[in-house]
Enzyme design. Structure first.
Site, PDB file in Angstrom:
ATOM      1  CG  ASP A 111      -2.137  -0.915   1.023  1.00 48.49           C
ATOM      2  OD1 ASP A 111      -2.393  -1.307  -0.121  1.00 48.49           O
ATOM      3  OD2 ASP A 111      -2.806  -1.238   2.023  1.00 48.49           O
ATOM      4  CE  LYS A 133      -8.136   0.370  -2.925  1.00 44.80           C
ATOM      5  NZ  LYS A 133      -7.362  -0.636  -2.173  1.00 44.80           N
ATOM      6  CG  MET A 251      -8.136   7.135   6.328  1.00 47.62           C
ATOM      7  SD  MET A 251      -8.838   5.726   5.445  1.00 47.62           S
ATOM      8  CE  MET A 251      -9.666   4.858   6.784  1.00 47.62           C
TER       9      MET A 251
END
Length: 374
Positions: A111, A133, A251
């Site tokens: 990642d 991502k 996030m």
């Protein structure tokens, strides 16, 4: 001064006492310790690392009798995928199991948030595939990642899926596990130090504390694709606005301007200590601290970038106490950088560590075969 009394030579030289043998205290040091409350008992209780390992083996062996033996071995024929968490960024927070699998991997899917220092510890012979991502930019859709994991596993290779933090804490590890197991692929999860725990520990902020918080809530500020429900309607804010709880938002940078008003509207005082941490546990770590009501503006002024973790709760006040800063009641806004040097575990060091662990496991197995179960 207990350490100085027990290990005077090492202490005088500024060196740690040996972990393989028990240093003999000088007479003065021994007398000082014995004069302290419980000093004689402490001296009699000290023992070597070898004694500690052997005694712990007996303790754990007895405890294991009540539980069925777990099976951790594979039949060697079924395809497997390892979902491996590598922690929040500091290479020294890797688990030994994660390191072993990284060194044994044939194929690694990794990642965006995994540090280059950690990636450098993967076996040089492994084939690497980036599947990271970020907001507005997905190199590969999640469905394609599922299919790639399946194809690689069915090829008979050792497949490792590297994820930052812990793979099952807002890391979509559960989705990948469900898909693969439905296709007959066995999934082994290797937990990692989740960002909330790693970053809080690095800053000296306990997530729980008997004087401040007896509960912790983890939530994500990033909704599932296709979700149009506003953040303010997504959670039960009355429960999250508990002054005796710590709230950690993963996030949450983009939704921070909505988060704080929702908490305050639910009853959380606007001056509740809060902080936002960018690049936690790494050399580029930055911290913005303020009351929850002022945090969004402070973060915007500091221009923090993703990944940033948000902490809200009274335990954050301990950050200021540790740094001798002003009280949060003054809506302090402060930028801190990580003062402690970041150690880098080299590939050679990783090999030596694994060899050392393997030798200890072999010695433990030999010891275990001699232990008589009563």
């Amino acid at each position: 001064m207990l350490v100085a009394a027990l290990f005077p030579q090492s202490y005088a030289l500024g060196l740690p006492a040996s972990s393989n043998s028990l240093a003999t205290p000088r007479r003065a040091g021994r007398a000082l310790l014995c004069a302290a409350p419980g000093g004689d008992d402490i001296l009699r209780s000290l023992h070597t690392t070898a004694d500690a390992a052997e005694e712990q083996q007996r303790r754990l062996h007895r405890a294991a009798l009540a539980a069925p033996a777990s099976s951790s071995s594979s039949d060697g024929d079924s395809p497997e995928v390892h979902l491996v968490g590598v922690g929040p960024g500091d290479v020294e927070l890797l688990t030994v199991k994660a390191l072993r699998l990284m060194q044994a991997a044939d194929l690694v899917l990794y990642d965006r948030l995994i540090s280059p220092e950690i990636l450098s510890l993967v076996s040089p012979s492994a084939a690497m595939l980036y599947v990271g991502k970020e907001s507005g930019l997905h190199t590969r859709p999640q469905e394609q990642i599922h299919e790639l994991l399946l194809q690689f596993a069915q090829s008979g290779r050792t497949v490792v899926r590297l994820k930052g933090g812990d793979p099952t804490v807002f890391g979509r590890g559960g989705e990948e596990m469900e898909y693969l197991e439905a296709q007959g692929v066995r999934v082994r999860i290797v937990p990692g130090v989740t960002a909330a725990a790693g970053i809080a520990a690095d800053l000296g902020v306990p997530l729980t504390h008997r004087d401040f918080a007896d509960a912790v809530h983890f939530l994500t500020g990033h909704a599932k694709s296709g979700c149009t429900t506003p953040l303010g309607e997504r959670y039960e804010w009355a429960k999250l606005a508990d002054p005796r709880a710590t709230l950690v938002v993963y996030m949450g940078l983009a939704t921070l301007p909505e988060l704080a008003p929702a908490l305050i509207a639910a009853g959380l005082p606007a001056d509740t200590p809060a902080m936002a941490v960018q690049d936690g546990t790494t050399a580029s770590q930055r911290v913005v601290a303020a009351g929850v009501g002022d945090l969004a503006d402070a973060v915007a002024a500091a221009e923090l970038k993703s990944p940033t973790l948000i902490f809200v709760g009274s335990v954050v006040s301990l950050l200021n106490k540790r740094d001798d800063a002003a009280a949060f009641g003054d809506a302090l806004t402060e930028i801190k950088t990580r003062a402690a040097p970041v150690r880098v575990l080299t590939a050679d060091g990783a090999q030596a560590l694994l060899a050392s662990v393997g030798a200890r496991e072999g010695a433990a197995d030999e010891r275990d075969s001699r232990v008589e179960v009563m």
